[in-house]
Design an enzyme around this catalytic site. Structure first.
Site, PDB file in Angstrom:
ATOM      1  N   HIS A 149       0.829  -1.199   0.000  1.00 13.67           N
ATOM      2  CA  HIS A 149       0.000   0.000   0.000  1.00 13.67           C
ATOM      3  C   HIS A 149       0.871   1.261   0.000  1.00 13.67           C
ATOM      4  O   HIS A 149       0.377   2.366  -0.259  1.00 13.67           O
ATOM      5  CB  HIS A 149      -0.910   0.000   1.229  1.00 13.67           C
ATOM      6  CG  HIS A 149      -2.248   0.625   0.982  1.00 13.67           C
ATOM      7  ND1 HIS A 149      -2.408   1.757   0.222  1.00 13.67           N
ATOM      8  CD2 HIS A 149      -3.491   0.275   1.392  1.00 13.67           C
ATOM      9  CE1 HIS A 149      -3.687   2.088   0.182  1.00 13.67           C
ATOM     10  NE2 HIS A 149      -4.371   1.204   0.874  1.00 13.67           N
ATOM     11  N   ASP A 360      -9.866 -10.970 -16.824  1.00 12.07           N
ATOM     12  CA  ASP A 360      -9.863 -12.204 -17.610  1.00 12.07           C
ATOM     13  C   ASP A 360      -8.446 -12.500 -18.108  1.00 12.07           C
ATOM     14  O   ASP A 360      -7.918 -11.809 -18.973  1.00 12.07           O
ATOM     15  CB  ASP A 360     -10.831 -12.049 -18.781  1.00 12.07           C
ATOM     16  CG  ASP A 360     -10.950 -13.318 -19.612  1.00 12.07           C
ATOM     17  OD1 ASP A 360     -10.272 -14.321 -19.287  1.00 12.07           O
ATOM     18  OD2 ASP A 360     -11.712 -13.301 -20.597  1.00 12.07           O
TER      19      ASP A 360
END
Length: 423
Positions: A149, A360
């Protein structure tokens, strides 16, 4: 008992060496004050048939050439040494079917697809990016990433995932990335204490996913529009206000009916107006307080959220004003804790409209996207529902609080827990 076995572990380096002109990536002010913890995301797919590991390793190597700081080392909380050390890649075998994990009543079961003891821990001294490919007995797989982060926010993380997926299908795909957040928010000396450090010490928590249908969200919006000055409230605003109210009810139940003041932090993405290809921490939190009990009512709290959000949006027009605002917010929170006012703290992050379910790699869209269990209580993560109807919220509370929260009548009027059929 579910067991995981590491089959292989390797470092994946960028396919093209990082030019010397890009060898140092300076952190911006918002990176500097961000937590160093790994943000853990997992995507689940049923039974791919091709050479999964090789495809993922090759495409990861290719995409890291565009995301070169992810293959470096964070140094002195000031910059990333983009030295092409590489990202860690683990191949793991999980001794159960994927359905045993996805259909569990608590999201905590998801943690098995992450490297042990890595999510939410410090990324200093280790590769900023750690990937785990988990193979289940049923043939299903999970791809989890733990990304620091310190150098990304939620938007950057999902842009990376989508670009990696696009690269896996077309190796000539060239991601559009700009690691230039420092030009918008220059680094400063003596950064303040982290908001995350103010909120709470880590403790044992559990997570559940709740679903808000579009029709339920529309009903909440109507209630807010009729009982406040806020017109066209967003679905995240109304869901946030309801969950905050339910959380406050839990607190009152535990405290024998005594209302506990609260502070809620909601993270706002700065893209736009910042360019959509800006990678890094281009976001900040705005705070809403409920000092009196009537302020937790959904219309009242949505009005507070809207006002706080607009205030932050106005500050965004001038980076110097924004920096001052962030500092004032942190200082104000610190002062409240120093005056011994006991607050309940809530943290909200929206990942809606990020295209979570369009990742995908060549074998279709994921059937579940989620994160590892957080060690901070009162944490809400909003995500688009896989069905496209409404939103799902990953709710993290202490075990004791979750037992009370789960039976809240107002919550169950608008949201339903995502649980396994036989529960």
């Amino acid at each position: 008992m579910v067991e995981s076995t590491i089959v292989s572990r390797k470092m994946i380096k960028p396919s093209s060496p990082t030019p010397s002109s890009l060898s140092r990536h300076n952190l911006c002010f918002l990176d500097h004050i961000a937590t160093s913890a790994y943000a853990p995301i997992a995507v689940f797919y049923p039974k791919p048939t091709n050479n999964i590991s090789q495809i993922l390793e090759n495409s990861l190597s290719k995409v890291l050439s565009s995301y070169y700081p992810f293959a470096g080392i964070i140094t002195d909380n000031k910059y990333v040494d983009c030295n092409d050390t590489g990202a860690e890649f683990l191949n793991v075998r999980i001794s159960c079917s994927m359905s045993e994990i996805l259909d569990h009543a608590y999201n905590d079961a998801i943690d098995v697809v992450f490297p042990p003891d890595l999510p939410w821990t410090s990324s200093f001294g280790r590769s900023p990016l750690v990937v785990q490919l988990s193979h289940f007995d049923c043939g299903g797989i999970a791809i989890s990433i733990c990304l620091s982060h310190k150098i990304v926010d939620g938007y950057s993380l999902f842009k990376f995932l989508k670009d990696w997926a696009a690269t896996s299908q077309h190796l000539d795909f060239k991601p559009s990335t700009q690691f230039d957040a420092n030009s918008f928010f220059p680094l400063m000396d003596d950064p303040p204490v982290l908001l995350r450090d103010i909120v709470r010490e880590p403790q044992r928590c559990v997570s559940r996913i709740y679903h808000f249908s579009s029709s339920s969200l529309d009903r909440l919006k109507e209630i807010v529009a009729m009982n406040s000055q806020v017109q066209n409230p967003t679905r995240v605003e109304v869901a946030t206000a309801l969950l905050h109210k339910c959380g406050a009810s839990v607190s009152m139940t535990i405290n024998s009916g005594v209302f506990q003041p609260s502070l809620l932090f909601h993270v706002m993405n700065f893209r736009p107006p910042l360019p959509l290809n800006t990678i890094g921490n281009a976001c900040s939190a705005f705070a809403s307080a409920a000092i009196l009990e009537n302020e937790i009512q959904v219309p009242n709290f949505v009005a507070q959220l809207r006002e706080a959000k607009k205030h932050l949006q106005d500050k965004l027009k001038d980076p110097e004003q924004l920096t001052s605002y962030v500092l004032e917010t942190i200082k104000g929170t610190t002062n409240k804790t120093e005056k011994n006012i006991v607050f309940d703290f809530y943290m909200c992050t929206s990942l809606c409209n990020f295209g979570l379910h369009n990742i995908d790699f060549g074998w279709g869209n994921p059937i579940r996207v989620t994160v590892a269990t957080n060690s901070m209580k009162n944490h809400f993560i909003f995500m688009d529902s896989p069905s496209g109807d409404g939103i799902d919220v990953l709710i993290t509370l202490t075990e004791a609080d979750m037992l009370i929260f789960h039976n809240n009548k107002e919550l169950l009027e608008f949201a339903s827990p995502v649980v396994l059929p036989q529960e």
